[in-house]
Design an enzyme around this catalytic site. Structure first.
Site, short mmCIF file in Angstrom:
data_model
loop_
_atom_site.label_atom_id
_atom_site.label_comp_id
_atom_site.label_asym_id
_atom_site.label_seq_id
_atom_site.Cartn_x
_atom_site.Cartn_y
_atom_site.Cartn_z
N ASP A 128 -47.98 -20.55 -14.95
CA ASP A 128 -49.15 -20.80 -15.12
C ASP A 128 -49.85 -22.19 -14.94
O ASP A 128 -49.19 -22.96 -15.92
CB ASP A 128 -49.76 -20.20 -16.68
N HIS A 186 -40.97 -19.68 -13.54
CA HIS A 186 -40.15 -18.41 -12.80
C HIS A 186 -40.03 -18.82 -11.41
O HIS A 186 -40.51 -19.51 -10.95
CB HIS A 186 -41.18 -17.30 -12.96
N SER A 276 -46.31 -30.77 -17.78
CA SER A 276 -45.33 -31.14 -16.71
C SER A 276 -45.60 -30.31 -15.51
O SER A 276 -46.76 -29.74 -15.32
CB SER A 276 -44.07 -30.91 -17.37
#
Length: 319
Positions: A128, A186, A276
Site C-alpha cells: 500500500d 509483498h 519507508s
C-alpha cells in the site's frame, strides 16, 4: 497550518493532499533543502542523531511495559490518520501489546485481492503505497530522484556492483509507504525463487519526496537490504530493495530463506515504525511495460496511490 504534496488516485482525475505538519516540513527543509554542504547534514553529529533517534524510536515502539500508554497511542494513531479497521485481521485493539505490533498490523485474508492471479506476466503493487515507475534510470533521475550518486550499481551494491545484471535500460518501481499505510510488503511478481540478501548503507534519511527531490543520496546512502529474485516464467532476475528511513526501527523479512519459492501477492516482509520505501528493479530482458495511468503520472512527477496486489504493469517477454 499544514503542508504536503498531492497524490493521484487511479480511475479518474482525483488527487488527495498528503498533509504534513508545518513543524515537520520546516525541520525537513533545514535538513534537506539545497546542497548537502548548505544543510544541517554537513555536520556528522546530525547524521548520528538521526541514527540514534531511529534506533531509540524502535525500542520505544517495541515496549510493552505500559499497556495503557500503548492503547492511547493506537487510538490517537487511528484518529490522526483516519484509519479504517474493517480489514484488520485482529480488530480487538487491546490485543496489540506494543505500538509496533499495531503499526505492522496484519490484514484479513483476501483484504488485498491479487490482480489476474493466474497471469505470471503481471506485476502488482508490492505495498500500500505512493508509486512511481520509470523505464530507465535516466528518466527517474531527470524527474524524481535528484541524488547525484544514484545509479543502479550504487543502489544494489554487491548484489550487482558492476551493473552486469541490471544494465542501462532497466526499469524501476518505487513504492513509498507513508506512516498511515499498511506496512507489510509483498511479492510484486511470481512465481519466484529467493536469492541471498545484501545489507548496505547506514544512514536514516527520510524518504519523503522533500528529500528525494533534493540533492541527497537517500536511496544509495540509507540502510537497506537487497534480495535478488529469479522470476522463473520470465527467465529474468529482479532486484527487490527494502529501504530503511528516519524513525524506521528495522526491516523484517518473512518467508524469505535462500532458495525458497514465492508467489505474487505473498508476504515478503514488513517495516517497523516509520514510513519507508521498496524499490523493484527489472532488467531490459524482462521487457516491462507499466500501466499507462501510473506511467503518465510518474512522467509528470506525481505519485499514484495503489494497494498491495493491484496491477501496475506486465512483462512483454515470451514465456
Amino acid at each position: 497550518m499544514k503542508m504536503g504534496n498531492y497524490v493521484a488516485v487511479r480511475g479518474g482525475n482525483e488527487r488527495f493532499f498528503e498533509e504534513m505538519p508545518l513543524y515537520v516540513r520546516v525541520g525537513m527543509h533545514l535538513l534537506f533543502y539545497g546542497s548537502r554542504k548548505a544543510s544541517l547534514l554537513r555536520y556528522a553529529s546530525v547524521e548520528h542523531l538521526l541514527e540514534t533517534m531511529s534506533k531509540k524510536q524502535g525500542v520505544t515502539y517495541d515496549d510493552a511495559s505500559n499497556p495503557e500508554d500503548v492503547q492511547k497511542f493506537i487510538k490517537s494513531f487511528i484518529e490522526t490518520y483516519e484509519l479504517k479497521l474493517d480489514d484488520l485481521a485482529e480488530q480487538d485493539l487491546t490485543k496489540y501489546p506494543t505500538r509496533n505490533s499495531f503499526f505492522y498490523r496484519k490484514l484479513k485474508p483476501g483484504a488485498r485481492p491479487i490482480a489476474e492471479p493466474n497471469n505470471d506476466k503481471v506485476i502488482s503493487s508490492a505495498a500500500d503505497c505512493r508509486l512511481m515507475v520509470f523505464d530507465n534510470v535516466e528518466s527517474a533521475t531527470k524527474i524524481w530522484i535528484k541524488g547525484q550518486q544514484f545509479s543502479l550499481p550504487n543502489l544494489l551494491g554487491g548484489a550487482d556492483k558492476n551493473g552486469d545484471l541490471f544494465p542501462p535500460g532497466s526499469s524501476l518501481a518505487l513504492f513509498r509507504l507513508a506512516p498511515a499505510d499498511y506496512h507489510r510488503f509483498h511479492h510484486a511478481i511470481g512465481p519466484v525463487k529467493m536469492g541471498e540478501k545484501t545489507h548496505l548503507g547506514k544512514e536514516y534519511y527520510t524518504v519523503n519526496p522533500e528529500a528525494v527531490g533534493e540533492n541527497f543520496d537517500v536511496f544509495t546512502a540509507n540502510t537497506r537490504q537487497v534480495v535478488l529474485l529469479d522470476w522463473e516464467p520470465v527467465k529474468a532476475k529482479v532486484a527487490f530493495v527494502a529501504v530503511g528511513a528516519m524513525l524506521v526501527g528495522s526491516i523484517n523479512w518473512t518467508n524469505s530463506d535462500v532458495g525458497s519459492n514465492g508467489k505474487r501477492g505473498e508476504e515478503l516482509g514488513y517495516f517497523a515504525y516509520g514510513g519507508s520505501t521498496c524499490i523493484a528493479v527489472f532488467p531490459p530482458a524482462a521487457k516491462v511495460k507499466w500501466d499507462g495511468d501510473i506511467q503518465a503520472n510518474s512522467l509528470k512527477g506525481i505519485e499514484t496511490f495503489v494497494r498491495v496486489g493491484e496491477r501496475i504493469g506486465e512483462s512483454k517477454a515470451a514465456l
